[in-house]
Motif scaffolding. Sequence first.
Motif, PDB file in Angstrom:
ATOM      1  N   LEU A 265       0.818  -1.217   0.000  1.00 30.55           N
ATOM      2  CA  LEU A 265       0.000   0.000   0.000  1.00 30.55           C
ATOM      3  C   LEU A 265       0.850   1.266   0.000  1.00 30.55           C
ATOM      4  N   ARG A 267       3.080   2.038  -1.833  1.00 25.55           N
ATOM      5  CA  ARG A 267       3.250   2.513  -3.209  1.00 25.55           C
ATOM      6  C   ARG A 267       2.141   3.483  -3.621  1.00 25.55           C
ATOM      7  N   LEU A 268       0.988   3.378  -2.990  1.00 19.67           N
ATOM      8  CA  LEU A 268      -0.098   4.315  -3.302  1.00 19.67           C
ATOM      9  C   LEU A 268       0.314   5.734  -2.937  1.00 19.67           C
ATOM     10  N   ILE A 269       1.062   5.856  -1.841  1.00 17.67           N
ATOM     11  CA  ILE A 269       1.522   7.190  -1.423  1.00 17.67           C
ATOM     12  C   ILE A 269       2.614   7.666  -2.369  1.00 17.67           C
ATOM     13  N   VAL A 270       3.586   6.795  -2.605  1.00 13.29           N
ATOM     14  CA  VAL A 270       4.716   7.175  -3.472  1.00 13.29           C
ATOM     15  C   VAL A 270       4.210   7.634  -4.832  1.00 13.29           C
ATOM     16  N   LYS A 271       3.204   6.964  -5.355  1.00 11.13           N
ATOM     17  CA  LYS A 271       2.725   7.267  -6.712  1.00 11.13           C
ATOM     18  C   LYS A 271       1.398   8.013  -6.721  1.00 11.13           C
ATOM     19  N   ARG A 272       0.919   8.436  -5.572  1.00  9.06           N
ATOM     20  CA  ARG A 272      -0.370   9.146  -5.504  1.00  9.06           C
ATOM     21  C   ARG A 272      -1.419   8.387  -6.322  1.00  9.06           C
ATOM     22  N   ALA A 273      -1.468   7.113  -6.059  1.00  9.46           N
ATOM     23  CA  ALA A 273      -2.354   6.233  -6.821  1.00  9.46           C
ATOM     24  C   ALA A 273      -3.557   5.858  -5.967  1.00  9.46           C
ATOM     25  N   SER A 274      -4.546   5.267  -6.597  1.00  7.02           N
ATOM     26  CA  SER A 274      -5.759   4.900  -5.865  1.00  7.02           C
ATOM     27  C   SER A 274      -6.213   3.492  -6.216  1.00  7.02           C
ATOM     28  N   ILE A 275      -6.861   2.872  -5.245  1.00  4.92           N
ATOM     29  CA  ILE A 275      -7.555   1.594  -5.458  1.00  4.92           C
ATOM     30  C   ILE A 275      -9.032   1.866  -5.229  1.00  4.92           C
TER      31      ILE A 275
ATOM     32  N   TYR B  60       9.329   8.460  -3.175  1.00  4.34           N
ATOM     33  CA  TYR B  60       9.053   9.752  -3.812  1.00  4.34           C
ATOM     34  C   TYR B  60      10.231  10.698  -3.682  1.00  4.34           C
ATOM     35  N   CYS B 248      -2.297   8.591   4.176  1.00  5.11           N
ATOM     36  CA  CYS B 248      -1.272   9.598   4.449  1.00  5.11           C
ATOM     37  C   CYS B 248       0.005   8.949   4.939  1.00  5.11           C
ATOM     38  N   ARG B 276      -6.791   6.262  -1.533  1.00  3.57           N
ATOM     39  CA  ARG B 276      -5.902   7.034  -2.390  1.00  3.57           C
ATOM     40  C   ARG B 276      -4.709   7.546  -1.595  1.00  3.57           C
ATOM     41  N   GLY B 277      -3.520   7.356  -2.155  1.00  6.42           N
ATOM     42  CA  GLY B 277      -2.309   7.846  -1.504  1.00  6.42           C
ATOM     43  C   GLY B 277      -2.170   9.346  -1.661  1.00  6.42           C
ATOM     44  N   LEU B 278      -1.677   9.997  -0.623  1.00  7.18           N
ATOM     45  CA  LEU B 278      -1.542  11.452  -0.694  1.00  7.18           C
ATOM     46  C   LEU B 278      -0.151  11.871  -0.241  1.00  7.18           C
ATOM     47  N   LEU B 279       0.350  12.904  -0.880  1.00  3.86           N
ATOM     48  CA  LEU B 279       1.659  13.444  -0.525  1.00  3.86           C
ATOM     49  C   LEU B 279       1.572  14.963  -0.622  1.00  3.86           C
ATOM     50  N   ALA B 281       3.668  17.188  -1.056  1.00  2.00           N
ATOM     51  CA  ALA B 281       4.495  17.844  -2.073  1.00  2.00           C
ATOM     52  C   ALA B 281       3.680  18.265  -3.293  1.00  2.00           C
ATOM     53  N   ASP B 282       2.581  17.548  -3.547  1.00  2.00           N
ATOM     54  CA  ASP B 282       1.751  17.886  -4.714  1.00  2.00           C
ATOM     55  C   ASP B 282       1.038  19.225  -4.563  1.00  2.00           C
TER      56      ASP B 282
END
Lengths: 336, 336
Positions: A265, A267-275, B60, B248, B276-279, B281-282
């Motif tokens: 999971l 990787r979802l943060i690293v890539k700002r991805a979603s499931i 990231y 997060c 959804r992953g969040l960072l 920096a975006d």
Amino acid sequence: MTVNRRFLLWRRPQGEPVPEDFELVTEPLPELAEGQFLIRNHYASLDPAMRGWMDDADSYMPPIPLGAPVRASTIGVVEASRAEGFAPGQWVMGLNGIEDYSVGTVGGFTQPIDPGLVPSVTNYLSLFGAVGMTAYFGLFEVCEPKPGDTVLVSGAAGAVGSIVGQLAKIHGCKTIGIAGGAEKCKRLTERYGFDVAIDYRGKDEAALTAEIAAAAPNGVDVIFENVGGIILDAGLANLAMNARVGLCGLISEYNSEEPVGARNLWRLIVKRASIRGLLVADYVARFGEGAAKMGEWAAQGRINIDEHVDEGIENAYSAFMRLFSGSNQGKMILKI
Amino acid sequence: MTVNRRFLLWRRPQGEPVPEDFELVTEPLPELAEGQFLIRNHYASLDPAMRGWMDDADSYMPPIPLGAPVRASTIGVVEASRAEGFAPGQWVMGLNGIEDYSVGTVGGFTQPIDPGLVPSVTNYLSLFGAVGMTAYFGLFEVCEPKPGDTVLVSGAAGAVGSIVGQLAKIHGCKTIGIAGGAEKCKRLTERYGFDVAIDYRGKDEAALTAEIAAAAPNGVDVIFENVGGIILDAGLANLAMNARVGLCGLISEYNSEEPVGARNLWRLIVKRASIRGLLVADYVARFGEGAAKMGEWAAQGRINIDEHVDEGIENAYSAFMRLFSGSNQGKMILKI
């Protein structure tokens, strides 16, 4: 005397279903009340989701009651009717059970269908039914692929996955399919037009991750996930920035007591991805739209429809279990 | 002679960092090239994300090189300058390292700040820095709460979580916070205005699931997830329809060799929910917007800012480890 053979859920399966979880019984034909009609079921759809309905768990649909026929989408012909709009001889489709005869009710899930519109009436259980609509709306509405995207499909030789791969290709995407065994992988590229086929058999997560990376050097923009477990984790390890994962199914976990889950999971943060989880029921009002597009592409020869039909209600158990062994090729259907 | 004390990453931690992974060295002051300026760092931000930067893994941001100071956001004062726009005496903030002196470059991450705008200059590391902006943009942009929604926050007594809870409350949501220990739970309700506080200590997934269910009988519409593991799984078990999970952080996994992951992904399908992953920096280009809203609410007394300041670069290790033991109350800052 005409009787009704019914394939009942007798006991809740623990892990992998065994024959003793079910019972094939013979009962008299049901009587019709006003507003009801009798359906002679000819074909039943066998789907991985049915395994979930056998558990006594909170889900999007109530569990199949013990002692009731195993719930399935069926296609049949009206045999008798006390309901307006349903005359004997009319083909219908609905969410019924694995049994010779079901009772339909006006206003229920059972709707008339026109077999003249499709090459085979069984196509209403594959390309023009829940399977095809899952692929269509799941891919285009949930995963939102753009032409040029790399789309990874797990369970790619399965009923939904094989259609997803073909739709993504029509949409101008690069497609990578994951399936089990050399024969299925050959089908992925030769019959379903996948650019790359990956055989997951005998491979651990690291090997799968490396193989996906080699096929998608810039990462995968979309994952259409049918499997879960290490296959999902290997996909997550290869996400491109802002990737979308459409979670359609988790067949690797349906028969396990303890789900593996997803361990990447981060990787979802690293890539700002979603499931995102998807269920075809949300798109029922738009099935006409989806079926029209499917019909167009099928008529142009751009989609291959594959159906695997096993015969005889007495073979319901073995036919259903093909979904987990993967010994079917195409949409699994039981001819009752 | 003025020297530069630097807290170096000496070895990549295996699991939980130990003191021997780091080295405090004393070096001469760096020389400035044209376009550079010398920063006397006064405060360093200590954040869970730094643990990830210590690993040699694709992320990231590149890993902290071995032998380099541990990367951190710092606040300091320009001591000498060969760069236009940065005069001695100017307060600045940037992504530097845990060391007395860092070299800044025009066009780099270090920017001037005005201490007169905030109650304490350290607030630039909490409410008005990455922490506050993570809470603001993560909640409003990624989780999209609506007034009346039920919002579940894990790590709710932490720097980000405590702000998320307060923002969700301002937005008209019901807020449930999860934290470790009675004292923190008391802070959740009394100081951060959470409607319900759940103490995760000594509870398994089933107990946590039941406790969340009792607090959110209609399910949780939003999860702001900082923790992962069984806490995330208990949240997933309580999703409302169309729920959004903003991912997060996963602090429960940062020091474990083998991540636990999420095992309740099936719930995403049942509830058509998303993770959804969040960072943060975006959202750098929009920090002004976020800081303005934060400033307004803080001035109205609607947000409490908590900072935990440990003193002395020689205590950098123990201060950092508070993030994992949870022995800090509020944003963890090191006074160098």
